[in-house]
Design a protein around this motif. Structure first.
Motif, mmCIF file in Angstrom:
data_model
loop_
_atom_site.group_PDB
_atom_site.id
_atom_site.type_symbol
_atom_site.label_atom_id
_atom_site.label_comp_id
_atom_site.label_asym_id
_atom_site.label_seq_id
_atom_site.Cartn_x
_atom_site.Cartn_y
_atom_site.Cartn_z
ATOM 1 N N MET A 1 0.914 -1.351 -0.023
ATOM 2 C CA MET A 1 0.077 0.130 -0.102
ATOM 3 C C MET A 1 0.739 1.101 -0.021
ATOM 4 N N THR A 2 1.959 1.552 1.036
ATOM 5 C CA THR A 2 2.653 2.675 1.049
ATOM 6 C C THR A 2 3.523 2.831 -0.173
ATOM 7 N N LYS A 3 3.949 1.708 -0.849
ATOM 8 C CA LYS A 3 4.739 2.272 -2.159
ATOM 9 C C LYS A 3 3.914 2.970 -3.084
ATOM 10 N N TYR A 4 2.609 3.048 -3.164
ATOM 11 C CA TYR A 4 1.993 3.811 -4.240
ATOM 12 C C TYR A 4 1.445 5.285 -3.740
ATOM 13 N N LEU A 5 2.189 5.720 -2.529
ATOM 14 C CA LEU A 5 1.827 6.940 -2.181
ATOM 15 C C LEU A 5 2.586 7.865 -3.031
ATOM 16 N N GLY A 6 1.771 8.951 -3.228
ATOM 17 C CA GLY A 6 2.448 9.961 -4.251
ATOM 18 C C GLY A 6 3.060 11.060 -3.515
ATOM 19 N N LEU A 7 3.713 12.048 -4.015
ATOM 20 C CA LEU A 7 4.554 13.058 -3.494
ATOM 21 C C LEU A 7 3.972 13.795 -2.399
ATOM 22 N N HIS A 8 2.657 14.071 -2.898
ATOM 23 C CA HIS A 8 1.517 14.930 -2.241
ATOM 24 C C HIS A 8 1.152 14.048 -0.956
ATOM 25 N N GLU A 9 1.040 12.924 -0.895
ATOM 26 C CA GLU A 9 0.766 12.162 0.250
ATOM 27 C C GLU A 9 2.012 12.089 0.926
ATOM 28 N N THR A 10 2.976 11.940 0.565
ATOM 29 C CA THR A 10 4.071 11.775 1.599
ATOM 30 C C THR A 10 4.362 13.177 2.295
ATOM 31 N N LEU A 11 3.954 14.340 1.533
ATOM 32 C CA LEU A 11 4.445 15.490 2.143
ATOM 33 C C LEU A 11 3.225 15.845 3.255
ATOM 34 N N ASN A 63 8.469 2.829 5.533
ATOM 35 C CA ASN A 63 8.071 1.992 4.436
ATOM 36 C C ASN A 63 8.102 2.330 3.125
ATOM 37 N N ARG A 64 7.676 3.586 3.152
ATOM 38 C CA ARG A 64 7.570 4.404 1.693
ATOM 39 C C ARG A 64 9.092 4.292 1.067
ATOM 40 N N ARG A 65 9.962 4.730 1.738
ATOM 41 C CA ARG A 65 11.420 4.573 1.317
ATOM 42 C C ARG A 65 11.789 3.298 1.134
ATOM 43 N N GLU A 66 11.594 2.374 1.815
ATOM 44 C CA GLU A 66 12.025 1.082 1.448
ATOM 45 C C GLU A 66 11.550 0.267 0.228
ATOM 46 N N ASN A 67 10.057 0.674 0.016
ATOM 47 C CA ASN A 67 9.425 0.298 -1.107
ATOM 48 C C ASN A 67 9.607 0.822 -2.442
ATOM 49 N N SER A 68 10.166 2.233 -2.479
ATOM 50 C CA SER A 68 10.310 2.761 -3.777
ATOM 51 C C SER A 68 11.305 2.361 -4.592
#
Length: 68
Positions: A1-11, A63-68
């Motif tokens: 799920m987290t690997k599909y976060l967009g930049l705006h969602e990360t911000l 998780n976002r950083r690991e899955n990117s």
């Protein structure tokens, strides 16, 4: 799920994390100054849940950083 976060969602997550850290700092500081036992209990509960929320938000970002 987290690997599909967009930049705006990360911000948005970073913004939420900053806000939660501020709330945690304020609740911790105010709990030391509080005299009323009920207020201290409320602030203590807020510190506990705030800490859990911060850990969850940090997991999303990690998780976002690991899955990117």
């Amino acid at each position: 799920m987290t690997k599909y976060l967009g930049l705006h969602e990360t911000l948005d997550l970073h913004e939420l994390l900053s806000f939660k850290n501020l709330c945690l700092t304020k609740a911790t500081t105010m709990s030391v100054l509080a005299v009323d036992a009920e207020l201290k209990a409320i602030l203590s509960a807020d510190v506990t849940t705030g800490t859990q929320h911060i850990q969850q938000l940090q997991q999303f970002l990690t998780n976002r950083r690991e899955n990117s």
